[in-house]
Write a protein that holds these residues in place. Structure first.
Motif, PDB file in Angstrom:
ATOM      1  N   LYS A 154      13.347   7.643   1.948  1.00  0.00           N
ATOM      2  CA  LYS A 154      12.264   8.386   1.309  1.00  0.00           C
ATOM      3  C   LYS A 154      11.508   7.425   0.406  1.00  0.00           C
ATOM      4  CE  LYS A 154      11.552  12.365  -1.617  1.00  0.00           C
ATOM      5  NZ  LYS A 154      12.139  13.145  -2.675  1.00  0.00           N
ATOM      6  N   ARG A 155      10.208   7.581   0.348  1.00  0.00           N
ATOM      7  CA  ARG A 155       9.445   6.680  -0.507  1.00  0.00           C
ATOM      8  C   ARG A 155       8.617   7.485  -1.496  1.00  0.00           C
ATOM      9  NH1 ARG A 155       4.838   2.596   1.050  1.00  0.00           N
ATOM     10  NH2 ARG A 155       4.811   1.409  -0.871  1.00  0.00           N
ATOM     11  N   GLY A 156       8.643   7.092  -2.731  1.00  0.00           N
ATOM     12  CA  GLY A 156       7.822   7.752  -3.738  1.00  0.00           C
ATOM     13  C   GLY A 156       7.335   6.694  -4.683  1.00  0.00           C
ATOM     14  N   GLU A 157       6.327   6.967  -5.415  1.00  0.00           N
ATOM     15  CA  GLU A 157       5.810   5.955  -6.331  1.00  0.00           C
ATOM     16  C   GLU A 157       5.341   6.625  -7.616  1.00  0.00           C
ATOM     17  OE1 GLU A 157       2.265   2.748  -6.189  1.00  0.00           O
ATOM     18  OE2 GLU A 157       3.665   2.755  -4.529  1.00  0.00           O
ATOM     19  N   ALA A 158       5.822   6.101  -8.738  1.00  0.00           N
ATOM     20  CA  ALA A 158       5.354   6.599 -10.024  1.00  0.00           C
ATOM     21  C   ALA A 158       4.215   5.695 -10.433  1.00  0.00           C
ATOM     22  CB  ALA A 158       6.469   6.543 -11.044  1.00  0.00           C
ATOM     23  N   ARG A 159       3.040   6.219 -10.503  1.00  0.00           N
ATOM     24  CA  ARG A 159       1.880   5.395 -10.841  1.00  0.00           C
ATOM     25  C   ARG A 159       1.679   5.364 -12.337  1.00  0.00           C
ATOM     26  NH1 ARG A 159      -1.828   4.565  -6.072  1.00  0.00           N
ATOM     27  NH2 ARG A 159      -0.437   5.128  -4.429  1.00  0.00           N
ATOM     28  N   GLY A 160       1.523   4.135 -12.828  1.00  0.00           N
ATOM     29  CA  GLY A 160       1.389   3.954 -14.261  1.00  0.00           C
ATOM     30  C   GLY A 160       0.232   4.732 -14.858  1.00  0.00           C
ATOM     31  N   GLU A 161      -0.818   4.914 -14.042  1.00  0.00           N
ATOM     32  CA  GLU A 161      -2.009   5.558 -14.597  1.00  0.00           C
ATOM     33  C   GLU A 161      -1.755   7.003 -15.013  1.00  0.00           C
ATOM     34  OE1 GLU A 161      -3.560   3.420 -10.981  1.00  0.00           O
ATOM     35  OE2 GLU A 161      -1.723   3.340 -12.143  1.00  0.00           O
TER      36      GLU A 161
ATOM     37  N   LYS B  99      -2.045  -1.666  -7.456  1.00  0.00           N
ATOM     38  CA  LYS B  99      -2.931  -2.412  -8.368  1.00  0.00           C
ATOM     39  C   LYS B  99      -2.474  -3.869  -8.565  1.00  0.00           C
ATOM     40  CE  LYS B  99      -4.294  -2.041 -13.200  1.00  0.00           C
ATOM     41  NZ  LYS B  99      -3.136  -2.463 -13.990  1.00  0.00           N
ATOM     42  N   ASN B 100      -1.171  -4.061  -8.709  1.00  0.00           N
ATOM     43  CA  ASN B 100      -0.672  -5.436  -8.898  1.00  0.00           C
ATOM     44  C   ASN B 100      -0.898  -6.297  -7.669  1.00  0.00           C
ATOM     45  OD1 ASN B 100       0.716  -5.922 -11.485  1.00  0.00           O
ATOM     46  ND2 ASN B 100       1.585  -3.955 -10.898  1.00  0.00           N
ATOM     47  N   SER B 101      -0.785  -5.642  -6.493  1.00  0.00           N
ATOM     48  CA  SER B 101      -1.030  -6.385  -5.257  1.00  0.00           C
ATOM     49  C   SER B 101      -2.471  -6.868  -5.216  1.00  0.00           C
ATOM     50  CB  SER B 101      -0.807  -5.487  -4.040  1.00  0.00           C
ATOM     51  OG  SER B 101       0.537  -5.274  -3.831  1.00  0.00           O
ATOM     52  N   LEU B 102      -3.375  -6.000  -5.623  1.00  0.00           N
ATOM     53  CA  LEU B 102      -4.792  -6.408  -5.602  1.00  0.00           C
ATOM     54  C   LEU B 102      -5.034  -7.548  -6.584  1.00  0.00           C
ATOM     55  CD1 LEU B 102      -6.743  -3.040  -5.209  1.00  0.00           C
ATOM     56  CD2 LEU B 102      -6.117  -4.724  -3.471  1.00  0.00           C
ATOM     57  N   GLY B 103      -4.311  -7.522  -7.707  1.00  0.00           N
ATOM     58  CA  GLY B 103      -4.397  -8.643  -8.650  1.00  0.00           C
ATOM     59  C   GLY B 103      -3.906  -9.928  -7.981  1.00  0.00           C
ATOM     60  N   GLY B 104      -2.807  -9.825  -7.231  1.00  0.00           N
ATOM     61  CA  GLY B 104      -2.248 -10.990  -6.537  1.00  0.00           C
ATOM     62  C   GLY B 104      -3.186 -11.498  -5.453  1.00  0.00           C
ATOM     63  N   VAL B 105      -3.774 -10.578  -4.704  1.00  0.00           N
ATOM     64  CA  VAL B 105      -4.716 -10.965  -3.641  1.00  0.00           C
ATOM     65  C   VAL B 105      -5.929 -11.665  -4.279  1.00  0.00           C
ATOM     66  CG1 VAL B 105      -6.333 -10.036  -1.927  1.00  0.00           C
ATOM     67  CG2 VAL B 105      -3.984  -9.168  -2.025  1.00  0.00           C
ATOM     68  N   SER B 106      -6.423 -11.102  -5.376  1.00  0.00           N
ATOM     69  CA  SER B 106      -7.595 -11.690  -6.059  1.00  0.00           C
ATOM     70  C   SER B 106      -7.266 -13.084  -6.588  1.00  0.00           C
ATOM     71  CB  SER B 106      -8.035 -10.809  -7.241  1.00  0.00           C
ATOM     72  OG  SER B 106      -8.288  -9.491  -6.819  1.00  0.00           O
ATOM     73  N   GLU B 107      -6.044 -13.227  -7.144  1.00  0.00           N
ATOM     74  CA  GLU B 107      -5.649 -14.535  -7.686  1.00  0.00           C
ATOM     75  C   GLU B 107      -5.508 -15.556  -6.558  1.00  0.00           C
ATOM     76  OE1 GLU B 107      -5.605 -15.317 -10.744  1.00  0.00           O
ATOM     77  OE2 GLU B 107      -4.641 -17.282 -10.692  1.00  0.00           O
ATOM     78  N   ALA B 108      -4.964 -15.122  -5.426  1.00  0.00           N
ATOM     79  CA  ALA B 108      -4.841 -16.029  -4.276  1.00  0.00           C
ATOM     80  C   ALA B 108      -6.226 -16.536  -3.874  1.00  0.00           C
ATOM     81  CB  ALA B 108      -4.168 -15.304  -3.108  1.00  0.00           C
ATOM     82  N   ALA B 109      -7.205 -15.628  -3.859  1.00  0.00           N
ATOM     83  CA  ALA B 109      -8.565 -16.025  -3.464  1.00  0.00           C
ATOM     84  C   ALA B 109      -9.178 -16.980  -4.485  1.00  0.00           C
ATOM     85  CB  ALA B 109      -9.427 -14.776  -3.303  1.00  0.00           C
TER      86      ALA B 109
ATOM     87  N   HIS C  43       0.843  -1.211   0.000  1.00  0.00           N
ATOM     88  CA  HIS C  43       0.000   0.000   0.000  1.00  0.00           C
ATOM     89  C   HIS C  43       0.866   1.245   0.000  1.00  0.00           C
ATOM     90  CE1 HIS C  43       0.817   0.944   4.256  1.00  0.00           C
ATOM     91  NE2 HIS C  43       0.985  -0.364   4.335  1.00  0.00           N
ATOM     92  N   TYR C  44       0.269   2.324  -0.405  1.00  0.00           N
ATOM     93  CA  TYR C  44       0.978   3.606  -0.433  1.00  0.00           C
ATOM     94  C   TYR C  44      -0.066   4.714  -0.325  1.00  0.00           C
ATOM     95  CZ  TYR C  44       4.055   7.324  -2.119  1.00  0.00           C
ATOM     96  OH  TYR C  44       4.795   8.472  -2.238  1.00  0.00           O
ATOM     97  N   GLU C  45       0.121   5.594   0.629  1.00  0.00           N
ATOM     98  CA  GLU C  45      -0.795   6.718   0.835  1.00  0.00           C
ATOM     99  C   GLU C  45      -2.255   6.279   0.889  1.00  0.00           C
ATOM    100  OE1 GLU C  45       0.304   9.608  -2.117  1.00  0.00           O
ATOM    101  OE2 GLU C  45       1.938  10.365  -0.861  1.00  0.00           O
ATOM    102  N   GLY C  46      -2.527   5.241   1.652  1.00  0.00           N
ATOM    103  CA  GLY C  46      -3.912   4.840   1.912  1.00  0.00           C
ATOM    104  C   GLY C  46      -4.593   4.070   0.798  1.00  0.00           C
ATOM    105  N   ALA C  47      -3.820   3.631  -0.186  1.00  0.00           N
ATOM    106  CA  ALA C  47      -4.438   2.840  -1.276  1.00  0.00           C
ATOM    107  C   ALA C  47      -3.533   1.656  -1.599  1.00  0.00           C
ATOM    108  CB  ALA C  47      -4.612   3.711  -2.517  1.00  0.00           C
ATOM    109  N   TYR C  48      -4.145   0.583  -2.037  1.00  0.00           N
ATOM    110  CA  TYR C  48      -3.356  -0.596  -2.394  1.00  0.00           C
ATOM    111  C   TYR C  48      -2.820  -0.472  -3.809  1.00  0.00           C
ATOM    112  CZ  TYR C  48      -4.931  -2.887   1.818  1.00  0.00           C
ATOM    113  OH  TYR C  48      -5.150  -3.199   3.129  1.00  0.00           O
TER     114      TYR C  48
ATOM    115  N   VAL D 199      -1.514   0.769   8.556  1.00  0.00           N
ATOM    116  CA  VAL D 199      -2.731   0.387   7.810  1.00  0.00           C
ATOM    117  C   VAL D 199      -3.907   0.439   8.776  1.00  0.00           C
ATOM    118  CG1 VAL D 199      -3.804  -1.383   6.358  1.00  0.00           C
ATOM    119  CG2 VAL D 199      -1.330  -1.221   6.469  1.00  0.00           C
ATOM    120  N   SER D 200      -4.904   1.244   8.468  1.00  0.00           N
ATOM    121  CA  SER D 200      -6.077   1.358   9.352  1.00  0.00           C
ATOM    122  C   SER D 200      -6.861   0.047   9.353  1.00  0.00           C
ATOM    123  CB  SER D 200      -6.982   2.496   8.869  1.00  0.00           C
ATOM    124  OG  SER D 200      -7.540   2.141   7.620  1.00  0.00           O
ATOM    125  N   ASP D 201      -7.719  -0.108  10.371  1.00  0.00           N
ATOM    126  CA  ASP D 201      -8.578  -1.302  10.438  1.00  0.00           C
ATOM    127  C   ASP D 201      -9.391  -1.421   9.149  1.00  0.00           C
ATOM    128  OD1 ASP D 201      -7.658  -1.649  12.941  1.00  0.00           O
ATOM    129  OD2 ASP D 201      -9.494  -1.038  13.974  1.00  0.00           O
TER     130      ASP D 201
END
Ligand SMILES: Cc1cc2nc3c(=O)[nH]c(=O)nc-3n(C[C@H](O)[C@H](O)[C@H](O)COP(=O)(O)OP(=O)(O)OC[C@H]3O[C@@H](n4cnc5c(N)ncnc54)[C@H](O)[C@@H]3O)c2cc1C
Length: 322
Positions: free
Chosen positions: A188-195, A17-27, A10-15, A45-47
């Protein structure tokens, strides 16, 4: 207990996208095996954010609040402990560089089998097998696992499920980090989002490689892309060197595109790059080496110095448009 454990970045309160794909595939695979999928999250990570992974099919989320997000080794410690305590047979990652690093470390730690760049997972006779393309994507190799298996997807290989509205149970875990896991700290953490950069939707792509000489060389590509009304892409060599964002990488471990024009500047034409744009309508390359492999599959090849040719091309495009 058996099951599949996924890692959700996660980053800045959002997951991611690839992680969500991985979580979905695991399920999906857990359902096929008749078992459960769980996820691991680390850091702040909040509840609500943790429980929201239930949307993608995991029943339980293990949260290690004191562990920093963004570094691989601490996550290896967490996932190894969760798997040892709860008995999951498989760990699954959506892909991306951090997933590769964590997955490889986890495989070493658990003495498990590991497959990277996986494009398809199958449940066969109560076990998972993983398919990955090999030989420049011309063949598929299938891995099965003797005991535990670590499956790391190719970027964007797994589809994210439509959110179901179900919440997952959240369980906090305390993990004593290995001494070597705390040697690196996050500065320092930064993320370049593909979108933000729509290279997959662009009709005109100006791609730059190591021949640009330095990060600032990309300004030449940006000027031409802007004149054409397109976007800038890159090879892995320059992305790995930190010259341009990872989200712009084309190829086997990057994005696949099929624009009207793919103009490759200072790119040798390695097979791993080629597979990402080979269905482009027109392929043009500028390379100072007349024997560069890229000229074997271009529609138009220009032998010369990109520093001279790119600015002239940009001027010509502007003149034609203006
Ligand atoms: C498992 C695996 C996966 C990979 N996945 C990818 C991937 O997804 N995408 C990817 O791109 N690569 C990938 N690679 C890396 C790939 O093999 C190549 O190393 C990489 O694509 C080379 O990048 P490049 O063309 O920028 O650099 P180089 O191969 O160094 O080529 C630079 C070119 O620039 C030319 N040049 C130099 N100066 C000038 C100038 N002034 N004017 C014009 N031309 C000039 C040179 O003649 C040369 O041909 C992968 C590799 C592996 C092993």
């Amino acid at each position: 207990m058996s099951g599949i454990l996924a890692f959700a970045l996660h980053y800045e309160g959002a997951y991611n996208k690839n992680s969500l794909g991985g979580v979905s595939e695991a399920a999906r695979q857990a359902q096929a095996l008749g078992t459960e999928a769980h996820a691991v999250v680390v850091g702040d990570v909040s509840d609500e954010l943790a429980a929201s992974l239930g949307n993608y099919g995991v029943t339980k989320v293990f949260r290690a609040r004191d562990v920093p997000e963004g570094l691989a080794q601490p996550v290896v410690d967490v996932m190894a402990k969760v798997m040892q305590d709860n008995g999951q047979d498989y760990a699954l990652f959506g892909g991306g560089l951090l997933g590769f690093e964590i997955g490889a470390g986890l495989a070493a730690r658990l003495n498990a089998g590991v497959t990277m760049e996986v494009t398809q997972v199958n449940a066969v006779d109560g076990k998972l097998t993983a398919e990955r393309p090999i030989h420049g994507d011309s063949s598929i190799s299938t891995s099965s696992y003797k005991d535990r298996g670590i499956i790391i997807g190719r970027l964007n290989a797994f589809d994210t499920a439509a959110p179901s509205g179900v919440s997952a149970e959240v369980q906090d875990v305390e993990v004593a980090l290995s001494p070597f896991s705390t040697k690196a700290t996050m500065v320092k953490r930064g993320e370049a989002r593909g979108e933000d950069i729509d290279i997959e939707g662009a009709d005109y792509l100006v791609a730059g490689g190591r021949g640009l000489g330095k990060p600032e060389g990309f300004e030449l590509c940006e000027a031409l892309a802007e004149a054409l009304g397109g976007a800038v892409a890159a090879t892995r060599a320059v992305v790995d060197a930190g010259w341009y964002p990872y989200s712009t990488q084309i190829g086997q471990t990057g994005k696949t595109v099929s624009p009207k024009l793919y103009l490759a500047a200072g790119i040798s034409g390695a097979i791993q790059h080629k597979v990402g744009f080979q269905s482009a309508e027109n392929i043009v390359a500028i390379n100072k080496d007349a024997n560069a492999p890229i000229f074997e599959y271009t529609d138009l090849g220009i032998v010369g110095d990109l520093n001279k040719i790119l600015p002239k091309l940009t001027e010509a495009v502007k003149a034609k448009k203006g």
